[in-house]
Design a protein around this motif. Structure first.
Motif, PDB file in Angstrom:
ATOM      1  N   GLY A 221      15.912 -79.032  22.424  1.00 45.35           N
ATOM      2  CA  GLY A 221      16.820 -77.913  22.189  1.00 45.35           C
ATOM      3  C   GLY A 221      16.330 -76.955  21.123  1.00 45.35           C
ATOM      4  N   ARG A 223      15.027 -73.736  19.241  1.00 46.27           N
ATOM      5  CA  ARG A 223      15.100 -72.282  19.380  1.00 46.27           C
ATOM      6  C   ARG A 223      13.678 -71.733  19.391  1.00 46.27           C
ATOM      7  NH1 ARG A 223      19.081 -73.623  15.390  1.00 46.27           N
ATOM      8  NH2 ARG A 223      21.205 -73.187  16.113  1.00 46.27           N
ATOM      9  N   ARG A 367      17.754 -74.492  26.280  1.00 47.29           N
ATOM     10  CA  ARG A 367      18.497 -75.057  25.147  1.00 47.29           C
ATOM     11  C   ARG A 367      19.832 -75.641  25.616  1.00 47.29           C
ATOM     12  NH1 ARG A 367      19.353 -75.400  19.707  1.00 47.29           N
ATOM     13  NH2 ARG A 367      21.330 -74.629  18.889  1.00 47.29           N
TER      14      ARG A 367
END
Length: 456
Positions: A221, A223, A367
């Motif tokens: 997940g 960024r 994500r």
């Protein structure tokens, strides 16, 4: 003449993003506001910074309406820094005439954050500009009043926000079959766009690298900024910790007995500490599979080295690197637009065409997929504990808090609650039922969101 903001060239920051400048009506740069935006750019996407520039400029123009453009910059600064709670409440009423409550909240969040930033960074001579009173400490009421934070990690809470106005929707969570299709498209694009010149063909290296980006973002997940700044050292440390945990006392016992010990194969999820590229500087721990760890270590040893050898860039330790078209001595780290470009593929999600130009759709989908997968794992673990009589019921709050830590969220986030709600159906229906129950799950999510809205 009015307050205005304008963007800089691409690549203004080392992330590859644009910067934004706010200017007074006399065309001089408003450095306090510009410095705030620069600070914000350190942990926010440029689209977010753009919105902050827009909301501040609108507020400044409303606040100084009727002023002439030939005033000195200090005149405008004093007017802005002299705003109080009543002024901001008046602006709130002004916004409510034309905007939805959720949009008003977005504007007010930025305005209060700006004044908090001014106070925190001593950009004003007013000692009690933005904060809350504390009689025991002798702190009086501030001109702009916020309240003490309600959640861990937050600096304050904003009493001006309209309750129940938060958006409840989350974006579409891709299915496994869609993820498989996306991965194939990412791999194909990597091989097509890899540097190919006399004696050099990095097709395979780029394929391995780009699929690692895809898998780290969809498993951990991450960024985009976290992905591009992830260090090889963080991966090595995670591998070392996991191996030591797996071997445990067995290796020590073998050493004590003078026997040779063959290291155990890592079988559980590996914890990786994320310390770079963070949003709001919040460090967190994510989890990846042993298979992804092994592929990443192999990439560091082989493909990453192959990529670096084709140029003369400085190796600053990032996992994901490029040297193509980069000048000698520059960093081998990639930019956020570079990460975006890796994942720009023409595909379908939820039956809708995703244009290659829509750079943020696929990263966000990865994500969301990671959050859903991790929430499912947490819920399944809880169900097992209930089955084994280790506890009476699933600890939903515990699952939500663990998911919040995984996602890197400071504040209580209703969106994450919906991942837990989706997970209930997925985990209890069984993994094989995932694809068949997707429409029902999505419908349940919408229903829950509506019910929660009515309770606010």
């Amino acid at each position: 003449m009015t307050f205005k903001f304008r963007s800089t060239r691409d690549g203004f920051y080392d992330t590859g993003d644009k910067g934004f400048l706010i200017s007074f009506p006399n065309n001089r740069i408003y450095w306090d506001a510009t410095d705030y935006l620069t600070d914000r750019a350190g942990f926010s996407h440029q689209d977010t910074v753009y919105n902050h520039a827009l909301y501040l400029t609108k507020f400044f123009n409303w606040l100084t309406k009727g002023f002439t453009s030939n005033n000195q910059s200090s005149f405008y600064t004093n007017a802005i820094n002299g705003a109080d709670q009543d002024k901001i409440k008046s602006y709130k009423s002004h916004l409510l005439k034309t905007l939805k409550a959720s949009s008003v909240n977005q504007n007010l969040s930025v305005i209060i954050e700006y004044y908090w930033w001014l106070q925190k960074n001593k950009k004003t001579n007013e000692p009690y500009l933005c904060g809350w009173a504390d009689n025991e400490k002798g702190i009086p009421k501030h001109r702009i009043q916020v309240k003490a934070p309600k959640s861990q990690g937050a600096e304050y809470s904003n009493p001006l926000l309209i309750k129940g106005a938060a958006q409840k929707n989350i974006g579409y969570v891709p299915s496994r079959s869609e993820m498989t299709a996306l991965a194939k498209l990412v791999a194909l694009k990597a091989m097509e766009t890899a540097p190919k010149r006399e004696g050099i063909d990095l097709s395979e290296e780029y394929k391995v690298r780009n699929l690692l980006v895809f898998d780290w973002m969809s498993q951990a997940g991450l960024r985009r900024n976290e992905m591009r700044l992830l260090k090889c050292e963080a991966v090595h440390q995670a591998a070392k910790r996991a191996q030591n945990e797996e071997d445990g006392i067995k290796s020590e016992l073998a050493k004590h007995q003078g026997k040779e010990y063959e290291r155990s194969k890592i079988r559980k999820l590996i914890k990786v500490e994320i310390k770079t590229g963070l949003k709001k500087n919040k460090e967190r721990i994510v989890h990846i599979t042993p298979e992804l760890l092994e592929r990443t270590l192999d990439y560091i040893e082989f493909e990453r080295e192959d990529i670096l050898e084709t140029g003369k860039c400085k190796d600053s330790g990032e996992l994901i690197v490029t040297v193509h078209t980069k000048p000698e001595g520059s960093s081998c780290a990639v930019s956020k637009p570079y990460i975006n470009n890796m994942l720009k593929v023409k595909a379908k999600l939820d039956g809708e065409e995703v244009l290659a130009e829509s750079y943020d759709v696929v990263p966000h989908a990865l994500r969301r997929y990671a959050l859903k997968q991790y929430a499912t794992i947490l819920w399944q673990v809880e169900l097992k504990r209930v089955e084994q009589d280790q506890k009476k019921e699933v600890d939903e709050i515990g699952v939500l808090n663990a998911l919040r830590g995984f996602a890197g969220h400071n504040d209580p986030d209703t969106t994450l609650k919906h991942y837990v709600d989706i997970t209930k159906a997925i985990a209890e229906a069984g993994d094989s039922a995932l694809e068949n129950t997707r429409s029902e799950i999505e419908q349940m999510r919408i229903l829950i969101a509506e019910l929660e809205s009515s309770l606010d």
